[in-house]
Scaffold this motif. Sequence first.
Motif, PDB file in Angstrom:
ATOM      1  N   PRO A  95      34.013  22.061  57.836  1.00 27.77           N
ATOM      2  CA  PRO A  95      33.395  21.106  57.406  1.00 27.77           C
ATOM      3  C   PRO A  95      32.485  20.339  58.376  1.00 27.77           C
ATOM      4  O   PRO A  95      31.229  19.890  58.176  1.00 27.77           O
ATOM      5  CB  PRO A  95      34.216  19.846  56.750  1.00 27.77           C
ATOM      6  N   ALA A  96      32.691  20.384  59.546  1.00 26.11           N
ATOM      7  CA  ALA A  96      32.070  19.747  60.666  1.00 26.11           C
ATOM      8  C   ALA A  96      30.819  20.685  60.934  1.00 26.11           C
ATOM      9  O   ALA A  96      29.836  20.265  61.262  1.00 26.11           O
ATOM     10  CB  ALA A  96      33.381  19.668  62.039  1.00 26.11           C
ATOM     11  N   GLN A  97      31.143  22.156  61.019  1.00 29.15           N
ATOM     12  CA  GLN A  97      29.851  22.946  61.093  1.00 29.15           C
ATOM     13  C   GLN A  97      28.896  22.510  60.111  1.00 29.15           C
ATOM     14  O   GLN A  97      27.674  22.495  60.448  1.00 29.15           O
ATOM     15  CB  GLN A  97      30.212  24.421  60.987  1.00 29.15           C
ATOM     16  N   LYS A  98      29.335  22.700  58.776  1.00 28.76           N
ATOM     17  CA  LYS A  98      28.318  22.226  57.630  1.00 28.76           C
ATOM     18  C   LYS A  98      27.800  20.977  57.814  1.00 28.76           C
ATOM     19  O   LYS A  98      26.492  20.795  57.596  1.00 28.76           O
ATOM     20  CB  LYS A  98      29.274  22.238  56.479  1.00 28.76           C
ATOM     21  N   LEU A  99      28.646  19.651  58.406  1.00 33.15           N
ATOM     22  CA  LEU A  99      27.753  18.351  58.561  1.00 33.15           C
ATOM     23  C   LEU A  99      26.842  18.520  59.541  1.00 33.15           C
ATOM     24  O   LEU A  99      25.596  17.829  59.428  1.00 33.15           O
ATOM     25  CB  LEU A  99      28.930  17.540  58.885  1.00 33.15           C
ATOM     26  N   ARG A 100      26.958  19.360  60.769  1.00 35.09           N
ATOM     27  CA  ARG A 100      26.002  19.421  61.783  1.00 35.09           C
ATOM     28  C   ARG A 100      24.852  19.926  61.581  1.00 35.09           C
ATOM     29  O   ARG A 100      23.743  19.636  61.912  1.00 35.09           O
ATOM     30  CB  ARG A 100      26.761  20.165  63.018  1.00 35.09           C
ATOM     31  N   MET A 101      24.785  21.028  60.447  1.00 32.06           N
ATOM     32  CA  MET A 101      23.712  21.503  59.680  1.00 32.06           C
ATOM     33  C   MET A 101      22.759  20.939  59.038  1.00 32.06           C
ATOM     34  O   MET A 101      21.730  20.960  58.895  1.00 32.06           O
ATOM     35  CB  MET A 101      24.007  23.168  59.066  1.00 32.06           C
ATOM     36  N   ALA A 102      23.513  19.983  58.299  1.00 35.71           N
ATOM     37  CA  ALA A 102      22.944  18.891  57.398  1.00 35.71           C
ATOM     38  C   ALA A 102      22.148  18.014  58.283  1.00 35.71           C
ATOM     39  O   ALA A 102      21.201  17.319  57.745  1.00 35.71           O
ATOM     40  CB  ALA A 102      23.754  18.442  56.476  1.00 35.71           C
ATOM     41  N   ALA A 103      22.516  17.356  59.336  1.00 27.73           N
ATOM     42  CA  ALA A 103      21.837  16.453  60.235  1.00 27.73           C
ATOM     43  C   ALA A 103      20.637  16.685  60.751  1.00 27.73           C
ATOM     44  O   ALA A 103      20.165  18.094  61.052  1.00 27.73           O
ATOM     45  CB  ALA A 103      22.870  16.080  61.421  1.00 27.73           C
TER      46      ALA A 103
END
Length: 85
Positions: free
Chosen positions: A77-85
């Motif tokens: 989830p942290a990787q996915k969040l970083r990609m969305a930012a």
Amino acid sequence: MARLWSGLRKGGITLTYIQPGKPQQNAYAERNNRTVWHEWVDLYIFDSIEEVQQIATAWLWSYDNERPNMGNGGMTPAQKLRMAA
């Protein structure tokens, strides 16, 4: 519990209840509850609320930062969040 509900109302949060016997109406929360119970609550006998909080914090950090999620394309989830930012 009444104190919690009062605080929620003051914050503009409304509680909505599902129909009894209809967990599919709240599928995301029910799946989360199953995961939490299966992966750590059922594995320990807790001695204090502080111990519960410590284990919950460690598990949540691991879940968000170390554990790939197939629903996120194999990312955490942290990787996915970083990609969305």
